[in-house]
Write a protein that holds these residues in place. Structure first.
Motif, PDB file in Angstrom:
ATOM      1  N   ARG A  31      28.207 -69.618   6.963  1.00 31.84           N
ATOM      2  CA  ARG A  31      28.621 -68.220   6.882  1.00 31.84           C
ATOM      3  C   ARG A  31      27.407 -67.292   6.977  1.00 31.84           C
ATOM      4  O   ARG A  31      27.437 -66.277   7.673  1.00 31.84           O
ATOM      5  N   SER A  32      26.320 -67.654   6.299  1.00 36.51           N
ATOM      6  CA  SER A  32      25.119 -66.806   6.354  1.00 36.51           C
ATOM      7  C   SER A  32      24.479 -66.848   7.739  1.00 36.51           C
ATOM      8  O   SER A  32      23.970 -65.830   8.215  1.00 36.51           O
ATOM      9  N   ASP A  54      26.568 -64.564   9.801  1.00 33.47           N
ATOM     10  CA  ASP A  54      26.261 -63.170   9.461  1.00 33.47           C
ATOM     11  C   ASP A  54      24.952 -62.735  10.104  1.00 33.47           C
ATOM     12  O   ASP A  54      24.829 -61.618  10.611  1.00 33.47           O
ATOM     13  N   ASN A  69      24.557 -59.747  12.740  1.00 30.36           N
ATOM     14  CA  ASN A  69      23.611 -58.657  12.479  1.00 30.36           C
ATOM     15  C   ASN A  69      22.585 -58.528  13.595  1.00 30.36           C
ATOM     16  O   ASN A  69      22.207 -57.412  13.974  1.00 30.36           O
TER      17      ASN A  69
END
Length: 153
Positions: A119-120, A123, A127
């Motif tokens: 998930r990170s 992200d 971004n």
């Protein structure tokens, strides 16, 4: 397919008519969507379900009631009980439950760490894509302002 392989594939197989901006969009879209293709095994799903049940109030209350019934029945039956006062059988059952439950909960925590890591990463890629798009828009806006300034002189 690793990120490196995805990048190599996209850069090699992209139509030359696409500009740098379109290539970046394709590249980032491909790497972001790759994270959704992860499949969980039966054991991984089972350990997640067990950990969520073992950490619930339903389990705590149910297990407490079971222990109370076990102790009450064996205390009331006294001499005829199947597990007299020191409750040796109960201790064995509790030890077995702990021995089985602990590794499954640890596996579930490891799985949750993997999910959080994916998930990170996703992200970060989103971004990064947004940053590239904003820089591109800023560049275009600067060019428009320069063009307007040249025309107004």
């Amino acid at each position: 397919m690793s990120d490196y392989e995805v990048i190599k594939y996209i850069l090699n197989d992209i139509n030359d008519e696409l500009g740098d901006e379109e290539k970046v969009h394709l590249l980032l879209d491909k790497t972001v969507s790759e994270n959704g293709d992860y499949k969980e095994s039966f054991g991984q799903k089972a350990s997640d379900r067990l950990a969520s049940f073992a950490g619930s109030w339903t389990f705590v209350i149910g297990f407490t009631l079971l222990l109370l019934v076990w102790i009450t029945v064996n205390t009331v039956l006294a001499a005829k009980s199947f597990d007299p006062y020191p409750f040796i059988l109960l201790n064995l059952v509790l030890s077995c439950v702990s021995a089985i439950q602990a590794p499954l909960i640890m596996m579930s925590q490891k799985r949750q760490d993997e999910k959080d890591r994916r998930r990170s990463e996703n992200d970060y890629k989103v971004n990064l894509k947004c940053e590239i798009l904003l820089k591109n828009m800023h560049y275009k806006l600067d060019r428009i302002i320069e063009y307007i300034d040249e025309k107004s002189k």
